[in-house]
Design an enzyme around this catalytic site. Structure first.
Site, PDB file in Angstrom:
ATOM      1  N   TYR A 160      -1.695  -2.559 -10.981  1.00 53.32           N
ATOM      2  CA  TYR A 160      -1.603  -2.365  -9.519  1.00 53.32           C
ATOM      3  C   TYR A 160      -0.955  -3.512  -8.770  1.00 53.32           C
ATOM      4  CZ  TYR A 160      -3.932  -2.235  -4.876  1.00 53.32           C
ATOM      5  OH  TYR A 160      -4.153  -2.120  -3.301  1.00 53.32           O
ATOM      6  N   TYR A 177      -4.494   3.214   7.801  1.00 45.62           N
ATOM      7  CA  TYR A 177      -5.854   2.703   7.555  1.00 45.62           C
ATOM      8  C   TYR A 177      -6.832   3.121   8.457  1.00 45.62           C
ATOM      9  CZ  TYR A 177      -2.611  -0.644   5.422  1.00 45.62           C
ATOM     10  OH  TYR A 177      -1.405  -1.412   4.679  1.00 45.62           O
ATOM     11  N   LYS A 191       0.588   3.245  -3.183  1.00 46.11           N
ATOM     12  CA  LYS A 191      -0.563   4.176  -3.246  1.00 46.11           C
ATOM     13  C   LYS A 191      -0.262   5.818  -3.074  1.00 46.11           C
ATOM     14  CE  LYS A 191      -3.653   0.705  -1.439  1.00 46.11           C
ATOM     15  NZ  LYS A 191      -4.301   0.507  -0.195  1.00 46.11           N
ATOM     16  N   SER A 215       0.701  -1.303   0.156  1.00 43.94           N
ATOM     17  CA  SER A 215      -0.098   0.085   0.159  1.00 43.94           C
ATOM     18  C   SER A 215       0.616   1.197   0.118  1.00 43.94           C
ATOM     19  CB  SER A 215      -0.914  -0.158   1.024  1.00 43.94           C
ATOM     20  OG  SER A 215      -1.869  -0.784   0.886  1.00 43.94           O
ATOM     21  N   VAL A 256       0.994  -3.944   3.974  1.00 47.25           N
ATOM     22  CA  VAL A 256       0.783  -5.270   4.688  1.00 47.25           C
ATOM     23  C   VAL A 256       1.927  -5.967   4.497  1.00 47.25           C
ATOM     24  CG1 VAL A 256      -1.881  -5.467   4.167  1.00 47.25           C
ATOM     25  CG2 VAL A 256      -0.294  -6.181   2.448  1.00 47.25           C
TER      26      VAL A 256
END
Ligand code: GLN
Length: 316
Positions: A200, A252, A75, A72, A270
């Site tokens: 992705y 998160y 991102k 992540s 993660v």
């Protein structure tokens, strides 16, 4: 630029060693991510830290040189690239600016709040849409642009994605696939869903080290400018947007607690990586694959809490 905070930490480096070993004890309480099967091979008790200031001065401790996948954390990087490709008006037609308070791969609010525009670019739904916006005529060209951008951010060219992690996620990504098809159905995601997902998964599988994360953090801390070459790698406005999302959504549905306990912009993945930075001072990279129930590195969180408390790193 001289960073007084960094100098102080440098002078008291033995404290960091102590915090790192304390944090290692917490790793047993966490669990590696297993929904991407290949991530279960990570060493649960590993913990590494790198700090890099704007003078290229570095502190590295623990297993700082072990490569791991961005997940992540990627991102934030694709968000900046999409902003550079299209500008903020276009990007925010596709994703919102609000935290969700839900887990990162939740689909709850997509259906609950029409027209199904993802709340922000750091949840999976938002990040998949952001990836679809990256310029490039083919998926391969889009990925190449992301990869080149990551190379520039890391300041090295020998960067690639981990084939096994990529293949493992691709095989098991039913949740992301369903998010993406929902987004396509409501018209937020355009084009070929599988092609966007493929890019992705590759961006998530790009391998970096703690040092790379601390360098990217340092660039964010320095508003997009490489302090050594003076080159603008990304505009200050996009550093500001990315940093704000890191504060409000970066950890998160644990972002609020992190803001109170640690108090600087950060983003986790993660694989157990965390990127962070103290504005105008230095960047931080952490790895600790054992995660808590929110999907954040359990040892990494402990370490950052201790360092922030000791050296008063909160920006608030
Ligand atoms: N590749 C992961 C996924 O999409 C990234 C999620 C994460 O790091 N939180 O599920």
């Amino acid at each position: 630029m001289h960073s007084p905070l960094f100098e102080q930490i440098y002078a008291e480096c033995s404290k960091l060693e102590q915090y790192l070993e304390e944090a290692r004890q917490f790793c047993d309480l966490g669990k590696v991510a297993d929904y991407i099967p290949e991530l279960t091979h990570a060493n649960c008790s590993m913990i590494g830290l790198s700090l890099l200031d704007t003078n290229n001065k570095n502190i590295q401790l623990g297993e700082y040189s072990i490569p791991f996948t961005l997940q992540s954390i990627s991102k934030v990087l694709t968000l900046i690239l999409a902003l550079m490709d299209h500008g903020e008006d276009v990007v925010f037609e596709y994703v919102g600016m609000e935290p969700t308070g839900d887990v990162y791969n939740s689909m709850l609010k997509l259906e609950l709040v029409p027209p199904g525009k993802p709340f922000n670019p750091l949840i999976n739904a938002g990040a998949i849409v952001i990836t679809s916006l990256i310029k490039g005529d083919t998926p391969a060209l889009k990925y190449e642009r992301i990869s080149n951008f990551v190379k520039e951010l890391c300041g090295r060219t020998n960067i690639s994605y981990n084939e096994k992690v990529y293949a493992s996620e691709k095989l098991t990504a039913d949740r992301n696939r369903s998010l993406a098809y929902f987004l396509k159905d409501v018209g937020v995601l355009k084009g070929n869903v599988d092609e966007h997902l493929d890019v992705y998964f590759k961006q998530c599988a790009i391998e970096v080290t703690c040092h790379d994360l601390s360098r990217i953090g340092m660039l964010l801390a320095n508003q997009g400018v490489d302090p050594i070459t003076k080159k603008e790698i990304f505009p200050a406005r996009y550093a500001q947007i990315a940093s704000t999302f890191m504060v409000t959504c970066g950890m998160y549905n644990e972002s609020g607690e992190f803001a109170i306990q640690v108090g600087f912009p950060a983003k986790s993945g993660v694989s157990g990586g965390i990127i962070g930075f103290v504005p105008h001072q230095f960047g931080i990279g952490v790895i600790g694959p054992a995660l808590n129930d929110k999907g954040n590195s359990i040892g990494g969180l402990h370490l950052l809490k201790q360092i922030s408390k000791q050296f008063k790193l909160s920006i608030f």
